[in-house]
Write a protein that holds these residues in place. Structure first.
Motif, PDB file in Angstrom:
ATOM      1  N   GLN A 121       0.870  -1.105   0.034  1.00  0.00           N
ATOM      2  CA  GLN A 121       0.088  -0.046  -0.138  1.00  0.00           C
ATOM      3  C   GLN A 121       0.935   1.361  -0.190  1.00  0.00           C
ATOM      4  O   GLN A 121       0.620   2.254  -0.635  1.00  0.00           O
ATOM      5  CB  GLN A 121      -0.720  -0.093   1.217  1.00  0.00           C
ATOM      6  CG  GLN A 121      -2.223  -1.023   1.166  1.00  0.00           C
ATOM      7  CD  GLN A 121      -3.023  -0.915   0.066  1.00  0.00           C
ATOM      8  OE1 GLN A 121      -3.267   0.093  -0.321  1.00  0.00           O
ATOM      9  NE2 GLN A 121      -3.270  -1.885  -0.666  1.00  0.00           N
ATOM     10  N   LEU A 157       2.021   1.844  -3.524  1.00  0.00           N
ATOM     11  CA  LEU A 157       0.976   2.114  -4.501  1.00  0.00           C
ATOM     12  C   LEU A 157       0.668   3.603  -4.075  1.00  0.00           C
ATOM     13  O   LEU A 157       0.290   4.441  -5.223  1.00  0.00           O
ATOM     14  CB  LEU A 157      -0.370   1.491  -4.191  1.00  0.00           C
ATOM     15  CG  LEU A 157      -0.272  -0.208  -4.238  1.00  0.00           C
ATOM     16  CD1 LEU A 157      -1.295  -0.946  -4.306  1.00  0.00           C
ATOM     17  CD2 LEU A 157       0.643  -0.397  -5.825  1.00  0.00           C
ATOM     18  N   CYS A 204      -0.098   6.836  -6.459  1.00  0.00           N
ATOM     19  CA  CYS A 204      -1.259   7.755  -6.702  1.00  0.00           C
ATOM     20  C   CYS A 204      -1.296   9.098  -6.522  1.00  0.00           C
ATOM     21  O   CYS A 204      -1.950  10.079  -7.094  1.00  0.00           O
ATOM     22  CB  CYS A 204      -2.461   7.060  -5.701  1.00  0.00           C
ATOM     23  SG  CYS A 204      -3.364   5.494  -6.084  1.00  0.00           S
ATOM     24  N   THR A 256      -2.022   5.673 -12.267  1.00  0.00           N
ATOM     25  CA  THR A 256      -2.704   4.374 -11.734  1.00  0.00           C
ATOM     26  C   THR A 256      -1.462   3.097 -11.588  1.00  0.00           C
ATOM     27  O   THR A 256      -0.701   3.067 -12.531  1.00  0.00           O
ATOM     28  CB  THR A 256      -3.502   3.848 -12.783  1.00  0.00           C
ATOM     29  OG1 THR A 256      -4.533   4.703 -13.115  1.00  0.00           O
ATOM     30  CG2 THR A 256      -4.234   2.429 -12.540  1.00  0.00           C
ATOM     31  N   LYS A 259      -6.549  -6.672  -4.575  1.00  0.00           N
ATOM     32  CA  LYS A 259      -7.681  -5.891  -4.387  1.00  0.00           C
ATOM     33  C   LYS A 259      -7.217  -4.555  -5.292  1.00  0.00           C
ATOM     34  O   LYS A 259      -8.259  -3.929  -5.595  1.00  0.00           O
ATOM     35  CB  LYS A 259      -7.289  -5.021  -2.788  1.00  0.00           C
ATOM     36  CG  LYS A 259      -8.520  -3.991  -2.564  1.00  0.00           C
ATOM     37  CD  LYS A 259      -8.536  -3.557  -1.206  1.00  0.00           C
ATOM     38  CE  LYS A 259      -9.411  -2.719  -0.777  1.00  0.00           C
ATOM     39  NZ  LYS A 259      -9.393  -2.300   0.675  1.00  0.00           N
ATOM     40  N   TYR A 260      -6.074  -4.228  -5.529  1.00  0.00           N
ATOM     41  CA  TYR A 260      -5.904  -3.031  -6.499  1.00  0.00           C
ATOM     42  C   TYR A 260      -5.402  -3.410  -7.831  1.00  0.00           C
ATOM     43  O   TYR A 260      -4.935  -2.400  -8.574  1.00  0.00           O
ATOM     44  CB  TYR A 260      -4.817  -2.140  -5.782  1.00  0.00           C
ATOM     45  CG  TYR A 260      -5.165  -1.435  -4.568  1.00  0.00           C
ATOM     46  CD1 TYR A 260      -5.922  -0.172  -4.641  1.00  0.00           C
ATOM     47  CD2 TYR A 260      -5.173  -1.799  -3.252  1.00  0.00           C
ATOM     48  CE1 TYR A 260      -6.115   0.497  -3.608  1.00  0.00           C
ATOM     49  CE2 TYR A 260      -5.892  -1.157  -2.070  1.00  0.00           C
ATOM     50  CZ  TYR A 260      -6.254  -0.099  -2.295  1.00  0.00           C
ATOM     51  OH  TYR A 260      -6.881   0.667  -1.268  1.00  0.00           O
ATOM     52  N   GLU A 265      -4.736   2.206   3.594  1.00  0.00           N
ATOM     53  CA  GLU A 265      -5.157   2.097   1.939  1.00  0.00           C
ATOM     54  C   GLU A 265      -4.821   2.914   1.059  1.00  0.00           C
ATOM     55  O   GLU A 265      -4.988   4.178   1.495  1.00  0.00           O
ATOM     56  CB  GLU A 265      -6.690   1.793   2.142  1.00  0.00           C
ATOM     57  CG  GLU A 265      -7.410   0.832   2.837  1.00  0.00           C
ATOM     58  CD  GLU A 265      -7.080  -0.327   2.439  1.00  0.00           C
ATOM     59  OE1 GLU A 265      -6.769  -0.690   1.250  1.00  0.00           O
ATOM     60  OE2 GLU A 265      -7.535  -1.659   2.967  1.00  0.00           O
ATOM     61  N   LEU A 315      -6.559   5.321  -4.448  1.00  0.00           N
ATOM     62  CA  LEU A 315      -6.775   5.130  -5.600  1.00  0.00           C
ATOM     63  C   LEU A 315      -8.062   5.517  -6.103  1.00  0.00           C
ATOM     64  O   LEU A 315      -8.296   6.054  -7.037  1.00  0.00           O
ATOM     65  CB  LEU A 315      -6.507   3.814  -6.210  1.00  0.00           C
ATOM     66  CG  LEU A 315      -6.589   3.551  -7.658  1.00  0.00           C
ATOM     67  CD1 LEU A 315      -5.522   4.322  -8.483  1.00  0.00           C
ATOM     68  CD2 LEU A 315      -6.445   2.063  -8.037  1.00  0.00           C
TER      69      LEU A 315
END
Length: 348
Positions: free
Chosen positions: A82, A85, A89, A94, A126-127, A217, A220
């Protein structure tokens, strides 16, 4: 269950490095068309078809970035993905692929590493992010996790830290300070346990802030929301080191000042109450705590009507000319110079 109790557990050296890699990666499924070749060769092969590629890397070290006394390995694996990621973001892009490299000491059993990877795979699923490679090695310094993330965006969509303009609105997603207060709670219960292992942790009713620390989290959803609103931020950064530090990053790189309003900073009631229990100022927790991984961004005033009613976006101030300074306006109306007191990776 003690993950490091080797009774009825599998020693990593029984598999060897390549056996371990095969064991951990055998069920990987690719989801992105841009991933032509993932795990299994000397290098991954990607094709972004005209998009700009973004790359970011983060490393997590046992005893520095996480404490296994209260961090489940599954949560740690999830969080490790996370935080990477979130960097993509923060560029209004993406995330699509990650590489995962792990250094581990001999105390770790196969079952422990499987639990770590369970969290990694859960976050990727999940992503919709593909795992395309990585490395495993032994470590004498405890657990080391290094993740590199690759993402994509159209060139005109990419948002940098240096684009804020005078008059732009300063916005932030979600709420702040929860991860820091969650950490204080976990540290307190760790000390209680060390003094008396018979006492169970007292975490009842504190699920939200515990999750903010252990299972953050990446936002995104905010990137998608802004696109649907037809709003392109002028500058953006994720809140990893505290709100004050991130606002100052944008101001410095954009060569601008700011007016930030304390009363506008979003703080969850549980965060507020827990901070007070620890005799902490909730605002300081939001300004300097860090690890919230919310998105801080600036938008043109013309976009105000598009975002003003969204419950997940708070307008907390505006950008000024450099000479106006970088200020926090307290609830009582006092003007304070905004200072960064966030987490320092190299402090002793």
């Amino acid at each position: 269950m003690d993950l490091f109790d080797n009774v009825d557990k599998t020693h990593i050296n029984e598999l060897g490095e390549f056996g371990l890699i095969d064991h951990l990666t055998k069920n990987i499924k690719l989801t992105h068309k841009s991933t032509l070749k993932g795990v299994g060769d000397d290098a991954a092969v990607l094709d972004y078809a005209g998009k700009k590629v973004l790359v970011s890397t983060d490393m997590l070290l046992e005893g520095i970035h996480f404490d296994l006394a209260y961090t489940p390995l599954k949560h740690l694996g999830y969080k490790a993905v996370q935080v990477n990621l979130s960097d993509i973001c923060a560029m209004n892009a993406t995330p699509a692929q990650v590489t995962v490299s792990i250094g581990m000491s001999s105390k770790y059993t196969l079952e422990a590493i499987e639990e770590l990877y369970e969290g990694i795979y859960l976050a990727c699923e999940k992503y919709r992010v593909d795992i395309i490679g990585g490395d495993t090695t032994s470590s004498k310094q405890g657990l080391v996790i290094s993740i590199t993330v690759l993402g994509y965006a159209d060139e005109e969509s990419i948002t940098y830290r240096n684009g804020a303009q005078e008059g732009d609105l300063i916005c932030v997603s979600g709420d702040l300070g929860g991860a820091y207060t969650g950490l204080q709670l976990l540290e307190r219960e760790k000390l209680v346990y060390l003094e008396n292992p018979q006492i169970q942790p007292d975490l009842e009713g504190k699920d939200y802030i515990i999750e903010r620390q252990l299972k953050p989290e990446a936002r995104l959803d905010i990137i998608d929301l802004l696109k649907n609103m037809n709003v392109k931020p002028t500058a953006m950064i994720d809140v990893s080191d505290g709100l004050a530090s991130e606002v100052l990053h944008i101001c410095t790189q954009s060569n601008k000042g700011c007016q930030l309003y304390e009363e506008k900073i979003p703080i969850d009631p549980m965060t507020y109450e827990t901070a007070r229990e620890f005799n902490l100022d909730p605002t300081i927790c939001a300004l300097s705590g860090g690890e919230d991984y919310e998105l801080l961004f600036t938008v043109k005033q013309a976009d105000y009507d598009k975002i003003k009613n969204d419950v997940d976006i708070s307008i907390i101030g505006y950008i000024t000319e450099p000479a106006a300074g970088r200020n926090l306006i307290s609830k009582s109306g006092q003007v304070h110079e905004l200072k960064a007191q966030g987490w320092n990776a190299f402090k002793k």
